[in-house]
Write an enzyme that holds these catalytic residues in place. Structure first.
Site, PDB file in Angstrom:
ATOM      1  N   MET A   1       0.838  -1.205   0.000  1.00  0.00           N
ATOM      2  CA  MET A   1       0.000   0.000   0.000  1.00  0.00           C
ATOM      3  C   MET A   1       0.866   1.245   0.000  1.00  0.00           C
ATOM      4  SD  MET A   1      -2.963   1.343  -0.044  1.00  0.00           S
ATOM      5  CE  MET A   1      -3.076   3.119  -0.175  1.00  0.00           C
TER       6      MET A   1
ATOM      7  N   GLU B   1       4.751   0.642  -5.931  1.00  0.00           N
ATOM      8  CA  GLU B   1       4.350   1.555  -4.846  1.00  0.00           C
ATOM      9  C   GLU B   1       5.127   2.868  -4.934  1.00  0.00           C
ATOM     10  OE1 GLU B   1       1.704   0.623  -3.649  1.00  0.00           O
ATOM     11  OE2 GLU B   1       1.848  -1.516  -4.109  1.00  0.00           O
TER      12      GLU B   1
END
Ligand code: BES
Ligand code: ZN
Length: 857
Positions: A266, A301
């Protein structure tokens, strides 16, 4: 009024947040002061909150008047309503809230993660996962991507622990029995990018990229696995600063490996979180595939720090602007870092996955309406990521990489610290290229599906025609069918690159196929034509029999992606009923000399698919066919790496051994595997890291109960995340019924982490030996799984029903989902059911011919 969108009359600009997590009681307390702009005199303020208790809410309005709110929580709408006796005066105001919550075990919001320390003692840490709509589970907030604000975070923690958030630590002081850590202000950003991690954490020595310190964090004892991830993190951050022409927008960058993590990773600004397998790896002991996975996720990411974090889509319907771009940029960065990995060739596998789902009537356009949170969650799929990235690659190749990059730079500069939509990207790319981008691109983003380009020779012309590709003639009719299946115009502007070979010479021609049909004169001395030259197009090509034969006769002149597409499109056209399955099997015989691992992965994938639909009696013959196709390639490669051999070839060796030993059920390979693994365990042989995972899989396939227990122990005591995964998935390959049952039981009894269990069940549903018991188990345990697994879990697991490719099982699948009124969000379930129908249709249509063909093996 949309009940899922907050009113825009009171707008947050800054949050000062103080959180106090308690890892012993698994709770947290919080206080926040939110600076707001009150646009109209309102008596009510609405913001998001869920599973929080709000103890107090006080506002100071535009005239400095203070009032206490009456707080009403609406759990179903995930909102809290603050009502005031007097309307709030417009202007700048402040809202002060005190609240409490629990550190949950569902891997969302502010949650707990549990792991064993090097001494084997169970430990707890706390972490966050907010995307798409779970920041509201940790703090009351305006939890929509367009409400960007500055965040100032303070964490009050046990002094023995460490806290990490998005920015640098400003101060650390002790207050009573707590350590109070204050972090610097963030940039103006969306709530879903906030992160807090608290625990016994170790970090690596920071590297520097410009002024940015970059470290990898993990639980104690795992720092030795951080170097590879840190290396690609540094390389990709540099690459992106250069590509985007903008500095990294944060003040530091930490990459944190969290033992329990729902997604892969994330992109929280400055505090990227990962599951351990996606960040921590032993470079010496890992296979190429395992290393590439880490490089991919880290680069992906990092790409988001600009695409997503600095510039954010206005709403979740535009999530492709985040995810497709990050996926595309991930390829560019990894390709630049390790050109030998040929990352764009491997991307063919991702493109193929998108072409599969987008060939369904139940597909959706890349941009698709989103209202409720579960609809936002359902957007994180292969259409957003893989179709989106494919379409970007096609556009980049069409405009030229330099022009494309200029458009991207302009777009980022124009919308930094703010939000943007697809139209904004088109505008920037249009400026940079001088081309009518919406005319070319809109159908790829706003219409479902993609074209099948048929190529044939008619008289003295090459004829190209486009039509929408579909596996099934008509949309599936079923109990839950939504509004009439997505229909597009069936026409695209297709950037086609033709390579025509004539008289021993190649000519490349670029044409924009905008009409249903175009014709080109056949040159003198015509030999062959490749329609998707370079392989970047997001479409399929169907050659007429003559042209296909010509290409098969000159395979070595095709690039690896072109060979990949040739096989992949032939298989798709077969599944769609446009080519006899037996012709496809004949075609596979032409690839015994193939040495590209990706081309092999399509071939092997199609054998796996066939294995799920042939009759049990034919299965040994299919095994023989697999041996016939695969064994010559392995014989040529040998079992041990040659000096100087590249990692792709080594990975291919592993893939071939695995295929022969499992799908091919090759007794010789299985016997050799037993010996080699034993030597490896004794330390008398060194086995290449690309081969070792294959040996484990083959041993499991042919293994007994003793081996099962041995592997389960290896899973429990693994020394790296990759080793743990190898042994975990090996448990699914044991074919005895009681061992299948044991593995199934472990998916709900806590022995397999809930982050992994849905994927283990999915694997079992797709394996012929395990699918029926697995399906029975899923039916019985559905509610339990729903309770235990993280929110994407059931959706991921249920994908396995595609493997239940018999008419009886298919009927049972429909019955179950209908009775339970299952909704997996968006069009997910419809797509799974249609894929299952596609497989059963192939069986019903081509089964007899396949059986006759296999009789010769
Ligand atoms: N933003 C996502 C993480 C995410 C996924 C959040 C789904 C909420 C729902 C992240 O950038 C991502 O895409 N992660 C991928 C890995 C990536 C390399 C494709 C993932 O988690 O699988
Ligand atoms: Zn992403």
């Amino acid at each position: 009024m949309d009940p899922y969108r907050l009113p825009r009359v009171v707008i947050p600009t800054r949050y000062d947040i103080r959180l106090e997590p308690d890892l012993t009681t698994l709770t947290f307390r919080g206080e926040e002061t939110i600076a707001v702009s009150i646009e109209e005199p309102v008596g009510e303020v609405v913001l998001n909150a869920v599973e929080l208790a709000i103890d107090e809410a006080v506002v100071v309005d535009g005239r400095g008047r203070e009032q206490r709110a009456i707080v009403r929580l609406d759990e179903a709408a995930e909102r809290c309503h603050l009502t005031f006796a007097e309307p709030l005066a417009t202007g700048s105001g402040r809202l002060r809230l005190s609240f409490r919550g629990t550190l949950n075990d569902k891997l969302r919001g502010f949650y707990r993660s549990v792991y064993k320390d090097p001494g084997g003692v169970t430990r707890t840490m706390a972490a966050t996962q907010f995307e798409a709509t779970d920041a509201r589970r940790a703090l009351p907030c305006w939890d929509e991507p367009a409400f960007k604000a500055v965040f100032s975070v303070t964490l009050a923690i046990d002094p023995a622990l460490t806290a990490v958030s998005n920015t640098r630590v400003l101060s650390e002081v002790s207050e009573g029995d707590r350590k109070v850590v204050r972090f610097a202000d963030t940039i103006t950003m969306s709530t879903y990018l906030l992160a807090f991690v608290v625990g016994e954490l170790e970090h690596t020595e920071p590297s520097r990229v410009g002024d940015t310190p970059l470290s990898v964090w993990c639980v104690p004892g795992k720092r030795r696995l951080a170097a590879f991830g840190q290396e690609i993190a540094v390389a990709s951050l540099r690459y992106f600063e250069d590509y985007y022409g903008l500095p990294y927008p944060g003040d530091k960058l930490d990459l944190l490996a969290i033992p329990d993590f729902a997604a892969g990773a994330m992109e929280n600004l400055g505090a990227i979180t990962f599951r351990e397998t996606a960040l921590l790896v032993d470079e010496q002991a890992a296979s190429h595939a395992e290393l590439q996975r880490v490089a991919d996720v880290v680069a992906h990411e990092n790409a988001h720090m600009w695409f997503g974090d600095l510039v954010t889509m206005s709403w979740w319907n535009g999530i492709w602007l985040n995810e497709a771009f990050a996926t595309f940029m991930e390829m560019l960065a990894v390709d630049a870092w390790k050109p030998r990995w040929q990352r764009w060739v491997a991307f063919g596998v991702s493109r193929a996955a998108a072409l599969t789902v987008d060939g369904l009537h139940s597909t959706r356009p890349i941009e698709f309406p989103v209202r409720a949170p579960r609809e936002a969650d359902a957007m994180f799929d292969v259409l957003t990521y893989e179709k989106g990235a494919s379409v970007l690659r096609m556009l980049e190749q069409y405009l030229g990489p330099e022009v494309f990059r200029q458009g991207v730079r302009d777009y980022l500069r124009a919308h930094q610290y703010a939000n943007a939509d697809t139209g904004d990207l088109w505008a920037a790319l249009g400026q940079a290229s001088g081309q009518p981008i919406p005319a070319v691109m809109d159908a790829w983003i706003f219409a479902p599906g993609y074209p099948l380009v048929s190529v044939g020779v008619e008289g003295d012309e090459i004829v190209l025609r486009q039509q929408r590709f579909a596996y099934l003639p008509a949309p599936l009719r079923w109990w839950g069918a939504g509004p009439a299946a997505s229909a597009g115009s069936g026409r695209w502007q297709v950037p086609v690159q033709l390579r025509v070979t004539a008289g021993g010479r190649d000519t490349v021609e670029r044409v924009l196929l905008a009409e249903p049909e175009i014709r080109r004169p056949l040159p003198a001395g015509f030999e062959s034509v490749v329609a998707n030259e370079g392989g970047h197009g997001f479409y399929r090509v169907r050659y007429d029999d003559g042209l296909r034969a010509r290409l098969l006769g000159r395979l070595p002149t095709l690039g690896a992606i072109e060979r990949f597409n040739l096989v992949n499109d032939a298989w798709a056209v077969t599944v769609a009923g446009l080519m006899p399955a037996t012709d496809y099997l004949e075609l596979t015989a032409r690839f015994r000399d193939e040495r590209d691992k990706n081309v092999w992965s399509v071939l092997l994938g199609s054998f796996h698919a066939l294995n799920r639909l042939v009759t049990p009696a034919d299965r040994p013959k299919l095994e023989a066919l697999v041996r016939d196709r695969v064994a010559p390639a392995l014989a040529a490669l040998g079992w041990t790496p040659q000096p100087g051999e590249d990692e792709l070839t080594r990975q291919l060796r592993g893939d071939l051994i695995r295929a022969l030993g499992t799908l091919g059920n090759d007794a010789e390979v299985q016997a050799r595997t037993v010996g080699l693994y034993a030597d490896h365990e004794r330390g008398t042989a060194t086995v290449d890291p690309n081969v070792l995972p294959a040996l484990i899989a083959v041993l499991a396939h042919a293994g007994d109960e003793g081996r099962y227990h041995e592997f389960f122990e290896r899973f429990r005591t693994a020394r790296t995340p990759q080793e743990e995964q190898r042994y975990l998935y090996a448990l699914t390959a044991f074919r005895q019924f009681p061992l299948v049952e044991q593995t199934l039981a472990r998916t709900v009894n806590g022995e397999i982490r809930t982050q992994d269990a849905p994927f283990v069940v999915r694997t079992l549903l797709m394996l012929v030996h395990a699918r029926e018991p697995a399906w029975d188990f899923v039916k019985k345990q559905w509610d339990t799984m729903d309770r235990l697994y993280p929110k994407h879990g059931l959706r991921r697991m249920a994908e396995g029903v595609i493997g239940l490719a018999t008419p009886e099982l298919e009927a049972d699948v429909h019955r179950f989902f209908q009775e339970r009124r299952v909704d997996l969000g968006g069009k997910t379930l419809e797509q799974y059911l249609e894929q299952l129908r596609v497989a059963v249709t192939l069986r019903e249509r081509d089964g007899a011919a396949l059986s006759a063909y296999l009789a010769r093996f």
